[in-house]
Design a protein around this motif. Structure first.
Motif, mmCIF file in Angstrom:
data_model
loop_
_atom_site.group_PDB
_atom_site.id
_atom_site.type_symbol
_atom_site.label_atom_id
_atom_site.label_comp_id
_atom_site.label_asym_id
_atom_site.label_seq_id
_atom_site.Cartn_x
_atom_site.Cartn_y
_atom_site.Cartn_z
ATOM 1 N N ALA A 172 -0.151 -15.228 -20.920
ATOM 2 C CA ALA A 172 1.307 -15.401 -20.909
ATOM 3 C C ALA A 172 1.672 -16.852 -20.615
ATOM 4 O O ALA A 172 2.530 -17.446 -21.296
ATOM 5 C CB ALA A 172 1.938 -14.469 -19.878
ATOM 6 N N ALA A 173 1.029 -17.437 -19.613
ATOM 7 C CA ALA A 173 1.310 -18.828 -19.275
ATOM 8 C C ALA A 173 0.927 -19.755 -20.428
ATOM 9 O O ALA A 173 1.646 -20.716 -20.741
ATOM 10 C CB ALA A 173 0.554 -19.214 -18.006
ATOM 11 N N TYR A 174 -0.202 -19.467 -21.056
ATOM 12 C CA TYR A 174 -0.673 -20.269 -22.198
ATOM 13 C C TYR A 174 0.376 -20.295 -23.309
ATOM 14 O O TYR A 174 0.751 -21.358 -23.813
ATOM 15 C CB TYR A 174 -1.982 -19.682 -22.712
ATOM 16 N N LEU A 175 0.887 -19.134 -23.672
ATOM 17 C CA LEU A 175 1.845 -19.039 -24.773
ATOM 18 C C LEU A 175 3.184 -19.679 -24.415
ATOM 19 O O LEU A 175 3.811 -20.354 -25.248
ATOM 20 C CB LEU A 175 2.050 -17.570 -25.154
ATOM 21 N N ILE A 176 3.620 -19.487 -23.164
ATOM 22 C CA ILE A 176 4.907 -20.041 -22.746
ATOM 23 C C ILE A 176 4.857 -21.561 -22.705
ATOM 24 O O ILE A 176 5.749 -22.248 -23.232
ATOM 25 C CB ILE A 176 5.321 -19.468 -21.381
ATOM 26 N N VAL A 177 3.813 -22.115 -22.083
ATOM 27 C CA VAL A 177 3.731 -23.572 -21.962
ATOM 28 C C VAL A 177 3.499 -24.205 -23.337
ATOM 29 O O VAL A 177 4.037 -25.282 -23.624
ATOM 30 C CB VAL A 177 2.633 -23.977 -20.963
ATOM 31 N N GLY A 233 8.379 -31.808 -27.977
ATOM 32 C CA GLY A 233 7.765 -32.828 -28.811
ATOM 33 C C GLY A 233 6.547 -33.492 -28.202
ATOM 34 O O GLY A 233 6.195 -34.624 -28.573
ATOM 35 N N ILE A 234 5.866 -32.806 -27.276
ATOM 36 C CA ILE A 234 4.636 -33.345 -26.694
ATOM 37 C C ILE A 234 3.499 -33.107 -27.684
ATOM 38 O O ILE A 234 3.379 -32.030 -28.264
ATOM 39 C CB ILE A 234 4.335 -32.673 -25.347
ATOM 40 N N ARG A 235 2.652 -34.090 -27.868
ATOM 41 C CA ARG A 235 1.601 -34.022 -28.884
ATOM 42 C C ARG A 235 0.724 -32.792 -28.694
ATOM 43 O O ARG A 235 0.255 -32.530 -27.568
ATOM 44 C CB ARG A 235 0.733 -35.275 -28.863
ATOM 45 N N PRO A 236 0.448 -32.022 -29.748
ATOM 46 C CA PRO A 236 -0.331 -30.771 -29.637
ATOM 47 C C PRO A 236 -1.706 -30.966 -29.034
ATOM 48 O O PRO A 236 -2.203 -30.087 -28.318
ATOM 49 C CB PRO A 236 -0.420 -30.280 -31.083
ATOM 50 N N GLU A 237 -2.341 -32.100 -29.311
ATOM 51 C CA GLU A 237 -3.699 -32.317 -28.808
ATOM 52 C C GLU A 237 -3.752 -32.458 -27.291
ATOM 53 O O GLU A 237 -4.847 -32.416 -26.694
ATOM 54 C CB GLU A 237 -4.336 -33.542 -29.461
ATOM 55 N N LEU A 238 -2.591 -32.604 -26.664
ATOM 56 C CA LEU A 238 -2.556 -32.703 -25.212
ATOM 57 C C LEU A 238 -2.474 -31.339 -24.538
ATOM 58 O O LEU A 238 -2.589 -31.252 -23.309
ATOM 59 C CB LEU A 238 -1.359 -33.550 -24.759
ATOM 60 N N PHE A 239 -2.285 -30.280 -25.342
ATOM 61 C CA PHE A 239 -2.058 -28.968 -24.731
ATOM 62 C C PHE A 239 -3.339 -28.256 -24.328
ATOM 63 O O PHE A 239 -3.443 -27.758 -23.201
ATOM 64 C CB PHE A 239 -1.269 -28.064 -25.676
ATOM 65 N N ILE A 242 -7.401 -25.633 -19.924
ATOM 66 C CA ILE A 242 -8.728 -25.669 -19.302
ATOM 67 C C ILE A 242 -8.635 -26.152 -17.866
ATOM 68 O O ILE A 242 -9.217 -25.564 -16.946
ATOM 69 C CB ILE A 242 -9.675 -26.567 -20.123
ATOM 70 N N TYR A 243 -7.882 -27.213 -17.638
ATOM 71 C CA TYR A 243 -7.701 -27.727 -16.278
ATOM 72 C C TYR A 243 -7.073 -26.662 -15.385
ATOM 73 O O TYR A 243 -7.508 -26.453 -14.239
ATOM 74 C CB TYR A 243 -6.819 -28.977 -16.293
#
Length: 283
Positions: free
Chosen positions: A37-42, A50-56, A61-62
């Motif tokens: 749920a947190a993964y999908l929401i964030v 507009g934050i770059r997808p590669e930063l997600f 993982i962190y």
């Protein structure tokens, strides 16, 4: 009407289903669905901002490692330090999902004992490391994760309910649960109280975000999240049974004492936006 007729007899199977020789427990599933749920929401919030997808993906993982390690160490060091720090074998049990037996052998147990306060500390440290690597604004990351966090906390507490753990004090309220795996006394369903509170906090946070998306990055949502969660935790603890024997002589239990600094931090984050901006300036 006799209130005893409304008591809920509670003794669900710990295992949700089996696949081959593997069993999947409700508690583990609640953790997994909470993280999903947190993964999908964030991910949705990152896209909207507009934050770059590669930063997600590194963020997930962190967070996963930080929450797991922090929750485990928090339980061991806050609630059972006398056991886990008493020998090198017990120290290993802090990190490995096993228990050593008296004859020197070991058995797989999974991680029995995870503390939400430790998980919060682990998450904050993990997010700080993530920010150092990615150079994303610290408060933007904290606010986005905070918007999603109550949904995860809700599902984890439902997992505790399925495990009949973190039970409440005996009571005669008509909605009391009788945790048959523990005893036959009607008790407060403290886990359910928390789960319902956290679900409400998620919708409150989401509503405020939709009305004021510009507040993301100010520290407001992070402050709101930890203030609401740990204030609720502080008061709900009065309905819970003690988790460790040493808490019996304490006016406030360990969960309440550990909640106080988080409440203070949350209030500062919500009320001192200029300070938050200096601490998490865009890089």
């Amino acid at each position: 009407m006799n209130s005893e007729l409304l008591y809920i007899l509670w003794n669900p199977d710990l295992v949700a289903f089996h696949i081959g020789g593997f069993s999947f427990r409700w508690y583990s599933l609640c953790w997994l669905f909470g993280l999903l749920a947190a993964y999908l929401i964030v991910r949705k919030l990152y896209r909207q901002q507009g934050i770059r997808p590669e930063l997600f993906d590194p963020l997930f993982i962190y967070c996963f490692i930080g929450i797991l390690v922090g929750s485990r160490l928090g339980h061991c060091l806050f609630y059972e330090p006398g056991y886990f720090l008493s020998s090198w074998r017990h120290v290993l049990e802090m990190f490995l999902p096993i228990r050593f037996t008296a004859d020197g052998s070991w058995r797989f147990t999974g991680y029995e004992g995870l503390a939400s306060h430790g998980g919060t500390i682990g998450l904050i440290i993990a997010l700080w490391l993530y920010v150092r690597r990615t150079k994303v604004n610290l408060w933007r990351v904290l606010d986005n994760v905070a918007i999603a966090t109550p949904s995860t906390a809700c599902l984890i507490r439902l997992g505790n309910l399925m495990n009949s753990e973190i039970i409440g004090k005996p009571t005669d309220v008509p909605w009391a649960f009788i945790f048959e795996r523990v005893d036959m006394l009607p008790r407060h369903p403290g886990q359910l109280y928390e789960a319902l509170a956290y679900a409400a906090f998620f919708f409150i946070g989401w509503y405020i975000y939709k009305k004021s998306p510009g507040r993301v990055g100010t520290g407001f949502f992070f402050g709101l999240c930890i203030t609401l969660i740990f204030t609720a935790r502080f008061f709900i603890e009065f309905t819970k049974d003690i988790q460790e024997a040493f808490e019996a002589s304490m006016a406030l239990n360990m969960g309440q004492l550990l909640s106080l600094p988080f409440i203070a931090l949350g209030i500062v984050c919500m009320t001192c936006p200029k300070l938050m901006k200096r601490l998490g300036a865009e890089r």
